[in-house]
Design an enzyme around this catalytic site. Structure first.
Site, PDB file in Angstrom:
ATOM      1  N   ASP A 211      42.630  -9.337   3.164  1.00  0.00           N
ATOM      2  CA  ASP A 211      41.963 -10.420   2.464  1.00  0.00           C
ATOM      3  C   ASP A 211      41.553  -9.898   1.092  1.00  0.00           C
ATOM      4  O   ASP A 211      41.710  -8.721   0.792  1.00  0.00           O
ATOM      5  CB  ASP A 211      40.764 -10.920   3.265  1.00  0.00           C
ATOM      6  CG  ASP A 211      39.683  -9.867   3.348  1.00  0.00           C
ATOM      7  OD1 ASP A 211      38.544 -10.198   3.673  1.00  0.00           O
ATOM      8  OD2 ASP A 211      39.992  -8.672   3.116  1.00  0.00           O
ATOM      9  N   SER A 212      40.985 -10.770   0.263  1.00  0.00           N
ATOM     10  CA  SER A 212      40.750 -10.371  -1.127  1.00  0.00           C
ATOM     11  C   SER A 212      39.479  -9.568  -1.307  1.00  0.00           C
ATOM     12  O   SER A 212      39.286  -8.943  -2.331  1.00  0.00           O
ATOM     13  CB  SER A 212      40.671 -11.616  -1.998  1.00  0.00           C
ATOM     14  OG  SER A 212      39.588 -12.411  -1.545  1.00  0.00           O
ATOM     15  N   PHE A 215      35.189 -12.816   0.356  1.00  0.00           N
ATOM     16  CA  PHE A 215      34.340 -13.376   1.393  1.00  0.00           C
ATOM     17  C   PHE A 215      33.284 -12.401   1.860  1.00  0.00           C
ATOM     18  O   PHE A 215      32.120 -12.748   2.036  1.00  0.00           O
ATOM     19  CB  PHE A 215      35.194 -13.833   2.576  1.00  0.00           C
ATOM     20  CG  PHE A 215      34.398 -14.428   3.683  1.00  0.00           C
ATOM     21  CD1 PHE A 215      34.157 -13.718   4.853  1.00  0.00           C
ATOM     22  CD2 PHE A 215      33.844 -15.688   3.552  1.00  0.00           C
ATOM     23  CE1 PHE A 215      33.398 -14.263   5.864  1.00  0.00           C
ATOM     24  CE2 PHE A 215      33.083 -16.234   4.568  1.00  0.00           C
ATOM     25  CZ  PHE A 215      32.861 -15.533   5.732  1.00  0.00           C
ATOM     26  N   ASP A 265      39.405 -15.862  -4.243  1.00  0.00           N
ATOM     27  CA  ASP A 265      39.011 -17.258  -4.436  1.00  0.00           C
ATOM     28  C   ASP A 265      37.495 -17.329  -4.573  1.00  0.00           C
ATOM     29  O   ASP A 265      36.781 -16.437  -4.142  1.00  0.00           O
ATOM     30  CB  ASP A 265      39.477 -18.111  -3.255  1.00  0.00           C
ATOM     31  CG  ASP A 265      38.978 -17.565  -1.918  1.00  0.00           C
ATOM     32  OD1 ASP A 265      38.951 -18.331  -0.942  1.00  0.00           O
ATOM     33  OD2 ASP A 265      38.633 -16.357  -1.860  1.00  0.00           O
ATOM     34  N   GLN A 308      40.642 -24.329  -1.622  1.00  0.00           N
ATOM     35  CA  GLN A 308      39.198 -24.555  -1.491  1.00  0.00           C
ATOM     36  C   GLN A 308      38.910 -26.021  -1.781  1.00  0.00           C
ATOM     37  O   GLN A 308      39.833 -26.813  -1.946  1.00  0.00           O
ATOM     38  CB  GLN A 308      38.439 -23.639  -2.452  1.00  0.00           C
ATOM     39  CG  GLN A 308      38.558 -22.163  -2.142  1.00  0.00           C
ATOM     40  CD  GLN A 308      37.846 -21.787  -0.859  1.00  0.00           C
ATOM     41  OE1 GLN A 308      37.045 -22.550  -0.316  1.00  0.00           O
ATOM     42  NE2 GLN A 308      38.144 -20.610  -0.349  1.00  0.00           N
ATOM     43  N   ASP A 385      42.924 -16.046  11.969  1.00  0.00           N
ATOM     44  CA  ASP A 385      42.279 -14.744  12.128  1.00  0.00           C
ATOM     45  C   ASP A 385      40.815 -14.974  12.473  1.00  0.00           C
ATOM     46  O   ASP A 385      40.253 -15.974  12.049  1.00  0.00           O
ATOM     47  CB  ASP A 385      42.366 -13.920  10.840  1.00  0.00           C
ATOM     48  CG  ASP A 385      41.245 -14.257   9.874  1.00  0.00           C
ATOM     49  OD1 ASP A 385      41.374 -15.282   9.169  1.00  0.00           O
ATOM     50  OD2 ASP A 385      40.233 -13.542   9.852  1.00  0.00           O
ATOM     51  N   CYS A 423      45.613 -14.043  34.332  1.00  0.00           N
ATOM     52  CA  CYS A 423      45.961 -13.170  33.205  1.00  0.00           C
ATOM     53  C   CYS A 423      46.668 -11.917  33.696  1.00  0.00           C
ATOM     54  O   CYS A 423      46.173 -11.240  34.587  1.00  0.00           O
ATOM     55  CB  CYS A 423      44.680 -12.786  32.456  1.00  0.00           C
ATOM     56  SG  CYS A 423      44.959 -11.670  31.086  1.00  0.00           S
ATOM     57  N   CYS A 428      42.837  -7.258  33.790  1.00  0.00           N
ATOM     58  CA  CYS A 428      42.721  -8.214  34.892  1.00  0.00           C
ATOM     59  C   CYS A 428      43.509  -7.760  36.109  1.00  0.00           C
ATOM     60  O   CYS A 428      43.191  -8.131  37.231  1.00  0.00           O
ATOM     61  CB  CYS A 428      43.168  -9.591  34.422  1.00  0.00           C
ATOM     62  SG  CYS A 428      42.064 -10.274  33.180  1.00  0.00           S
ATOM     63  N   HIS A 453      41.211  -7.197  26.918  1.00  0.00           N
ATOM     64  CA  HIS A 453      41.507  -8.460  27.593  1.00  0.00           C
ATOM     65  C   HIS A 453      41.420  -9.645  26.639  1.00  0.00           C
ATOM     66  O   HIS A 453      42.295 -10.514  26.633  1.00  0.00           O
ATOM     67  CB  HIS A 453      40.555  -8.708  28.759  1.00  0.00           C
ATOM     68  CG  HIS A 453      40.578 -10.128  29.225  1.00  0.00           C
ATOM     69  ND1 HIS A 453      41.597 -10.649  30.006  1.00  0.00           N
ATOM     70  CD2 HIS A 453      39.773 -11.182  28.945  1.00  0.00           C
ATOM     71  CE1 HIS A 453      41.381 -11.942  30.211  1.00  0.00           C
ATOM     72  NE2 HIS A 453      40.288 -12.287  29.583  1.00  0.00           N
TER      73      HIS A 453
END
Lengths: 545, 397
Positions: A211-212, A215, A265, A308, A385, A423, A428, A453
């Site tokens: 990511d940039s 955030f 951004d 945005q 993500d 699962c 599991c 898990h």
């Protein structure tokens, strides 16, 4: 003549205002007035309409019939070409005919359409199957060939907490995320460059996304301040004032070397209202140009732009249009997953996925709850993500088809069942809830096993989304998913609304609550069945002549 | 459980043996190392990565039943089917010993005639033979040590004598309460008193046990006091039964124990190293020579390196060039240095893998030396060259 001049002057002034640093000469400004090259893109008004009006009610049967040839289309190397649905004779959004070249060399219909390739791309995105807006695709990146929809675990500081690379591969992780902000602090992007990139440094053979850094800065640092230049903040290491500009962010990401990098951004919380959102959206567009200019490795790193605009449909549309004009390899929908109500959330996603080009991946940032991922996939998003699966594992919560299982709870102390009987993961298959209960929050092994898990669950969900779309049973998958999660039929209203727009009939999962079914009375469903069938034969998402 | 001595040296008590335990895929050669665990699993090594360690050497685990008192009732463990089932380690050999030397430490002051006392993360616990047997019968380990009253080296003679009396009584309780025992190892204590050690060993040797657990070490006695005590005990014990000990962790102590005739060792050394950010690098040369491989590195000596040191920030080489463990095959010192700096758990996982692997190879080399008959020379060379190149060594344990 004078009026034409005045009109031109008006246009020039408008164009100039939009630019932060307008060119001094008229000659430089004139080309900006030319209409942008035709893009695979729909008008804002159209997309607004499409999100607000539901699809014609889908029948209970699967809408998609796949031609056997297309089922084998995985082997095809020819990219999918799509025709924009410009002439819209029906009141609702409909599907577009698609074009395939089978491996036997058959050409199936269509008007070939090519978007101008003005920028080099380091990815290849091929749609293998669809259901209405949902799509399953193959995303070829420099380091790995991925299947979408997919979930990307977050490996903040160059590792997914506690799991080794071979465990991640065993689980089926395709792309992992690295946080530029953290990595730039430690071990620094220069060191990573010396090591040959983050892939080499952590010996991860598959794909990576960074990511940039923007955030983290606004969420982690109280004293972060955003100006036109960039984000100014106090370095947490030594307190020095620092500035992260779009150029700097891209440079750092170039050194880290991930397959996909994100533009810097101006991100604002969706809970904020007012002119700040508009300012942020326009600034994001200005910054994307600076990011593009600063990007030194377009041949092996894909720069994604981030849409945005808060919760305002008009701002979102302007932003989408602006980013699409730049013809980027992929697009992200940002500014969500920050506390806004779900009803606004899905509408923004729906609007953006409708407006973004079909032939490029769409990444909804920060989206992690399994339910949200299913809804967004139904609406046409491809990548996700979130720290949620791994973070919730460290607090002792396991993800299961029914929702979550809090393993810290006393009731788990003598529950000898596995976390999820359906699962097939290592945890599991070998361990009981009781044993994990005695480990969680007290021992490192507990969070390791739960992270394992939970990530396996997310990968399994991604795989199921992909194959159910490819195999033409996506609506059934969604219904089964919702039925398991809401056995009493209390599917939240926002999910019902979103699924309507997505064109997926979930009436079988919803209890007869008025909120979910108020749009149809029982006789309406009965009489319109035949008509719907006829209409739908013309509107299958995959048309084979 | 089956044990047989394959070769015993006349010059010392060292011997090579073969241990067949439970459903281990292959017989395990002794002297062998039991991996330290927390609630049954290694501290950091995920079950997925356990198979990457040398096998079957890494198939022996030491588990303390007291760990489970923190959140798992014995009925639940029974319902699941025992430790092997619960831990997903059906092909491993498990030895249950109450003391784990890391977090379950014997508290001699609080022990009574009714039971032994331990300081644990859930407080001070008094364990009575009956409770202990209940735990054992639910857990079904392959080997288990009887309950012992261990005392540190500085207690009075009277207290020491009492500890031997209690230990013998509890051994009898254990035998009578659970006669069809997995494989009970009789506990031998006696502190630093040669007479008490001898008495205890004699008494335990009379009982029908499958092996011997020699406790009371690592509790304050000097490393030089130990050989005499060990010899006293070993002279009495029959040769054909295996001997397990607790509290001998460092390589020097391991060699000491092997020379006396011990077959199985637990070790907290690996755990301490891992927590400290250390990686073992001492030479595994057959001769025992410890060449100084990295004398010019800051923060290291020839036995181990401290990966927190900034010297490793850009070191893109593995911990040891020819080590075949997962860590050295896949990662560099720079990466582990970074992980330690950002406090990521993966650092401990990778270090525990490497350190365990290295220590298991150490045992392998020792076994080779015993087979060749060169164990004493090996030990001599090892001890002499180990501390040669530096003076101010401080081992943080």
């Amino acid at each position: 003549m004078a009026s034409a001049e005045r009109q031109l002057e008006e246009q020039l002034r408008e164009a100039g205002n939009k630019l932060l640093d307008p060119p001094s000469s008229v000659d430089e400004l004139l080309p900006l007035l030319d209409p942008p090259p035709p893009q695979n893109f729909r008008s804002p008004l159209f997309t607004l309409q499409s999100t607000l009006t539901p699809f014609s009610s889908p029948s209970r049967h699967s809408l998609v019939r796949f031609h056997p040839v297309m089922r084998n289309s995985i082997a095809i190397a020819v990219p999918l070409r799509l025709r924009p649905n410009i002439s819209n004779t029906l009141p609702h959004h409909k599907f577009r005919p698609t074009c395939f070249h089978s491996h036997e060399g058959h050409t199936i219909s269509c008007v070939p359409y090519s978007a101008p390739q003005t920028k080099p791309m380091a990815l290849h995105f091929e749609i293998l199957g669809r259901f209405n807006r949902a799509r399953a695709a193959q995303l070829t990146l420099p380091h790995f060939v991925c299947q979408t929809p997919l979930f990307m675990p977050v490996g903040t500081q160059g590792t997914i907490k506690g799991l080794t690379n071979n465990e991640l591969e065993r689980i089926g992780c395709q792309i992992i995320l690295g946080n530029t902000y953290h990595l730039a602090l430690r071990p620094t992007s220069e060191l990573l460059e010396e090591a040959g990139g983050l892939h080499n440094f952590m010996n991860w053979p598959r794909a990576m996304l960074t990511d940039s850094g923007g955030f983290q800065m606004v969420s982690l640092l109280h004293l972060a301040d955003i100006t036109e230049e960039g984000v100014t903040f106090q370095s947490p290491v030594d307190g020095k004032p620092m500035l992260l500009t779009p150029e700097e962010s891209i440079q750092i990401q170039n050194r880290i070397g991930a397959d996909i990098i994100m533009a810097l951004d101006d991100v604002v919380k969706t809970t904020i209202t007012g002119p700040r959102i508009e300012e942020a959206m326009y600034r994001t567009l200005r910054w994307i140009d600076r990011c593009i200019a600063a990007h030194k490795r377009p041949h092996d790193q894909n720069l994604f732009g981030i849409v945005q605009g808060g919760l305002d449909p008009e701002l979102r549309d302007i932003c989408v249009k602006g980013l699409v004009d730049r013809n980027l390899p992929g697009y992200a929908i940002g500014g969500l997953a920050g506390g806004e109500d779900k009803d606004s959330f899905w509408r923004v996603v729906a609007q953006c996925t409708a407006a973004l080009p079909e032939d490029k991946p769409r990444y909804v940032m920060g989206v992690g709850y399994p339910l949200d991922i299913v809804v967004c996939s139904a609406l046409g998003a491809d990548m996700y993500d979130c720290v949620y699966p791994t973070r919730t594992a460290r607090f002792g919560t396991a993800l299961i088809p029914e929702g979550v299982l809090k393993l810290k709870h006393r009731a788990m102390a003598d529950d000898t069942r596995p976390i999820d009987p359906t699962c097939p993961c290592m945890v599991c298959k070998n361990y009981t809830r009781a044993y994990i209960h005695c480990l969680v929050t007290k021992d490192a092994m507990g969070s390791q096993l739960l992270s394992y898990h939970n990530l396996y669950y997310m990968m399994r969900l991604s795989r199921n989304l992909h194959t159910s779309i490819v195999e033409g049973r996506f609506p059934k998958f969604v219904c089964d998913f919702l039925q398991t999660m809401f056995p009493k039929g209390d599917v939240p209203e926002w999910v019902c609304n979103a699924m309507e727009v997505a064109g997926i009939d979930i009436s079988s999962c919803c209890a007869p609550f008025p909120s979910c079914q108020e749009k149809y009375s029982s006789d309406e469903i009965g009489t319109n069945d035949i008509h719907m069938e006829l209409r739908l034969t013309h509107t299958r998402s995959v048309v084979v002549y | 459980m089956k044990f047989a001595v394959k070769k015993a040296l006349s010059s010392s008590g060292a011997r090579v043996g073969v241990l067949e335990v439970g459903s281990c895929p292959a017989p395990i050669e002794t002297p062998a190392l039991l991996l330290a665990t927390r609630k049954g699993l290694p501290h950091f090594i995920s079950p997925e990565l356990l198979p990457s360690l040398p096998s079957p050497d890494s198939n022996l685990l030491q588990v303390s039943p007291l760990h489970f008192l923190e959140g798992l009732s014995t009925t639940t463990i029974s319902k699941i089917g025992g430790l092997h089932q619960m831990l997903g380690l059906k092909q491993h050999g498990i030895a249950a010993v109450p003391r784990d030397s890391i977090q379950c430490l014997p508290e001699s002051k609080a022990a009574t005639r009714l039971g032994a006392s331990f300081e644990t993360p859930c407080g001070r616990l008094l364990i009575k033979p009956k409770d202990y047997i209940e735990m054992i019968s639910c857990m079904k380990p392959n080997i288990w040590a009887s309950l012992a009253d261990e005392v540190p080296a500085w207690v009075s003679e009277k207290r020491n004598k009492t500890s031997v009396d209690r230990t013998l009584r509890w051994l009898d309780d254990c035998i009578s309460l659970y006669p069809a025992a997995g494989s009970i190892f009789g506990a031998i204590v006696g502190g630093t008193s040669l007479e008490e050690r001898k008495r205890c060993a004699e008494e335990v040797a009379k009982r029908n046990v499958s092996g011997y657990w020699i406790g009371g070490f690592g509790l304050g006695e000097g490393i030089d006091e130990r050989p005499a005590l060990l010899r006293e005990v070993m002279d009495i014990l029959p040769d054909e039964k295996p001997r397990l000990t607790c509290g001998l962790g460092l390589p020097e102590e391991i060699l000491q124990g092997i020379a006396a005739g011990i077959d199985l060792f637990d070790s907290t050394y690996i755990y301490s190293l891992t927590l400290g950010g250390f990686a073992l690098t001492f030479s595994l040369d057959k001769s025992g020579e410890q060449h100084n491989l990295q004398s010019d590195q800051i923060g290291s000596d020839s036995t181990k390196i401290n990966l927190r040191a900034t010297a490793y920030r850009k070191d893109m080489s593995p911990i040891l060039e020819n080590c075949t463990c997962y860590t050295c095959q896949n990662h560099t010192k720079a990466y582990i240095n970074h992980l330690l700096n950002v406090h990521e758990m993966l650092a401990q996982t990778l270090l525990e893998i490497h350190n365990t692997h290295h220590y298991l190879r150490f045992f392998h080399v020792i076994r080779g030396a015993i087979q060749d008959g060169s164990f004493e020379e090996f030990r001599q060379a090892f001890l002499e060259s180990r501390r040669e190149h530096f003076k101010g060594e401080a081992i943080s344990t």
